[in-house]
Design an enzyme around this catalytic site. Sequence first.
Site, PDB file in Angstrom:
ATOM      1  N   ALA A  97       0.811  -1.217   0.000  1.00  0.00           N
ATOM      2  CA  ALA A  97       0.000   0.000   0.000  1.00  0.00           C
ATOM      3  C   ALA A  97       0.845   1.269   0.000  1.00  0.00           C
ATOM      4  O   ALA A  97       0.315   2.366   0.100  1.00  0.00           O
ATOM      5  CB  ALA A  97      -0.940  -0.009   1.204  1.00  0.00           C
ATOM      6  N   ASP A  98       2.152   1.110  -0.157  1.00  0.00           N
ATOM      7  CA  ASP A  98       3.027   2.286  -0.051  1.00  0.00           C
ATOM      8  C   ASP A  98       4.131   2.260  -1.119  1.00  0.00           C
ATOM      9  O   ASP A  98       5.320   2.319  -0.795  1.00  0.00           O
ATOM     10  CB  ASP A  98       3.636   2.262   1.362  1.00  0.00           C
ATOM     11  CG  ASP A  98       4.220   3.614   1.760  1.00  0.00           C
ATOM     12  OD1 ASP A  98       3.881   4.627   1.108  1.00  0.00           O
ATOM     13  OD2 ASP A  98       5.019   3.648   2.709  1.00  0.00           O
TER      14      ASP A  98
END
Length: 428
Positions: A97-98
């Site tokens: 998610a990053d």
Amino acid sequence: MNLLAEFIKSSTMYRLMQEGQNARRFKKLYADKEDVLVPDIFWDYTSGKVLTMEWVEGVKLNEQEAIERQGLKVLDLVNTGIQCSLRQLLEYGYFHADPHPGNLLATPDGKLAFLDFGMMSETPEEARFAIIGHVVHMVNRDYEAMARDYYALDFLSPNVDVSPIVPALRDFFDDALNSTVSELNFKTLVDGLGAVLYQYPFNVPAYYALILRSLTVLEGLALYADPKFKVLAASYPYFAKRLLTDPNPYLRDALIELLFKDGKFRWSRLENLLVQGKKDRDFSAKDALQPVLKLLLGPDGKELRDLVIKETIRVSEAIILGSAIESFNSVPGPMRTFVFNGNASGPFTISAAEQQSLMELRAQVIKIWGLLQSSENFDPNLFQPILQVLQEPEARSIGGRVVGGISQRLAARLLQQVLRAPETTAAA
Ligand SMILES: Nc1ncnc2c1ncn2[C@@H]1O[C@H](COP(=O)(O)OP(=O)(O)O)[C@@H](O)[C@H]1O
Ligand SMILES: [Mg+2]
């Protein structure tokens, strides 16, 4: 008790072990692709206080010059990132998610290395299919279907009426989109959709915000390397492949909606899907159309089955008459009456307009056939079920046009020749 659990969860000790496990799970899912690298965790040297992993030689993805000095292209790596992200988000549902440039390295041999597994998220299974369907509906500008997707996406509870959303979506897309959807920036699209949706009682699930974030970050990287880069266009081959090959009922219905409109089969849509789908690295022609054919020709496909039979007959006509028309047209004008027994308009009882449409259909079918045939793994027997249906007694009543047309029998023969299947008694 709950507080204690929360405390343990938030402590560094728990986080590092969790991060190691995330890395391991991520690697298992995605690092079989030769262009993605995920560092190994050295568990013997890992504790609650230290996370020890393989060192990755590489350059951060935003250091364009350093990357290009090694003979690599940032856009190739970004594309790897996009393809890998699509699979993370929409296939396995477990995603990084990053993916900002500090967490992505270009290795000297051109692989994309993922680092930092501290922030991971999951796309619920239903949402994975609903997102793909939503993109298809968007490309198709089917605003009613788009509005309905928000139930499956869990944005709306089932008691909310979606009908007021339909005109809002239409306004946005008809205003903002002169070009095709794939030409749009992802961010423009998301912002625009967001503006529409925030007027309604939407609840945006947490995973969704993380998906948007991760895709927007990747798009930012791509635009930094090439301001004209189109993330949606780069993603479309993946969507096309999923649509053509995935047996999930939701996707199958989306494909049927795409291919059939107002009782007509849209060959140009199929051609476009094949052109796009073939560009995907995992495309397998063996599986293409399989799920849809199964449905259409199976017991639940009654509604469209007649349409498939009619269309097959029309294609056979186009192939057979098309060749005849072509040879007629190749005869010089003055000689036509002579060659075709005094019938200067040709040997056919069909209008010029219809001849034209048959010729177009023929050209399109030949193109599609070529696309399939030139794919690895293509097996013509995929179409065997159509032959079976053509040979069933009920197909006869559907038949072709009586005058100047051909029957389902002739269509079956033609198909049989193409498939090189042994003739059965039904067709004889
Ligand atoms: N396995 C590795 N190989 C090479 N460099 C790494 C590795 N892990 C981390 N780094 C470097 O350290 C930086 C910070 O590590 P990261 O895991 O992203 O921690 P943070 O949670 O602080 O972002 C990364 O941006 C990268 O430059
Ligand atoms: Mg980091």
